[in-house]
Every structure is written in structure tokens, then in C-alpha cells.
Write a protein that holds these residues in place. Sequence first.
Motif, PDB file in Angstrom:
ATOM      1  N   THR A  15      76.616  59.980  26.761  1.00 28.58           N
ATOM      2  CA  THR A  15      76.041  58.638  26.876  1.00 28.58           C
ATOM      3  C   THR A  15      75.877  58.189  28.329  1.00 28.58           C
ATOM      4  O   THR A  15      75.156  57.230  28.587  1.00 28.58           O
ATOM      5  CB  THR A  15      76.881  57.607  26.112  1.00 28.58           C
ATOM      6  N   THR A  20      76.581  60.056  20.351  1.00 31.61           N
ATOM      7  CA  THR A  20      77.979  59.790  20.671  1.00 31.61           C
ATOM      8  C   THR A  20      78.442  60.579  21.891  1.00 31.61           C
ATOM      9  O   THR A  20      79.457  60.246  22.483  1.00 31.61           O
ATOM     10  CB  THR A  20      78.881  60.139  19.473  1.00 31.61           C
ATOM     11  N   SER A  75      68.308  49.658  16.967  1.00 29.66           N
ATOM     12  CA  SER A  75      69.263  49.956  18.040  1.00 29.66           C
ATOM     13  C   SER A  75      70.587  50.481  17.499  1.00 29.66           C
ATOM     14  O   SER A  75      71.204  51.349  18.114  1.00 29.66           O
ATOM     15  CB  SER A  75      69.510  48.721  18.906  1.00 29.66           C
ATOM     16  N   GLU A  76      71.026  49.990  16.358  1.00 25.72           N
ATOM     17  CA  GLU A  76      72.292  50.463  15.789  1.00 25.72           C
ATOM     18  C   GLU A  76      72.193  51.926  15.363  1.00 25.72           C
ATOM     19  O   GLU A  76      73.114  52.709  15.585  1.00 25.72           O
ATOM     20  CB  GLU A  76      72.708  49.586  14.606  1.00 25.72           C
ATOM     21  N   ARG A 112      72.233  54.043  18.532  1.00 29.23           N
ATOM     22  CA  ARG A 112      73.587  54.164  19.106  1.00 29.23           C
ATOM     23  C   ARG A 112      74.443  55.105  18.270  1.00 29.23           C
ATOM     24  O   ARG A 112      75.235  55.879  18.799  1.00 29.23           O
ATOM     25  CB  ARG A 112      74.232  52.791  19.198  1.00 29.23           C
TER      26      ARG A 112
END
Length: 75
Positions: free
Chosen positions: A48, A45, A37-38, A41
Motif C-alpha cells: 500500500t 492489502t 472505494s471500499e 481498499r
Amino acid sequence: MTHKTWLITGAGRGLGAQLAQTVLAAGDNVVVTARDSEAARAAFTAHTDRLSIYVPFMARPSLQLKVSALTWRAI
């Protein structure tokens, strides 16, 4: 104008992330899956507001080990 919603797997990096970014830039909505998930993400950018990230529970190593132990237990 009608916007499409795409489901893109493996979008935490590489080709999946590039495809998702291209689709978002074109104005469509995207639902992505990723193991990390990191990383997912960090890969997204912009846009979203039209992006959903889903991390399957089996992607978490601690759960994989527990499920694996259950699967291989002798009955």
C-alpha cells in the motif's frame, strides 16, 4: 532500478485488481481508479506504500442523480 508508475482503471475488482496486484508485486507504483472505494481498499492489502486509489466523483450514485437532473432540465 527505475520504477514505473501505472494508471489502472476499473481496479476495484476483477481483471483490473489482478493487474494492479501483479504490477505492485513486481515493484512498480500504481494509481488505480474504482467506482467503490471500499472494494478497492479491500482488494489491496499489500504494497500500500506504492498504491494510490482514486474514486471519481461521478461514481457516487447521489452525485450521478444530481448531475443527471441538471443535465436533463428543460431550459
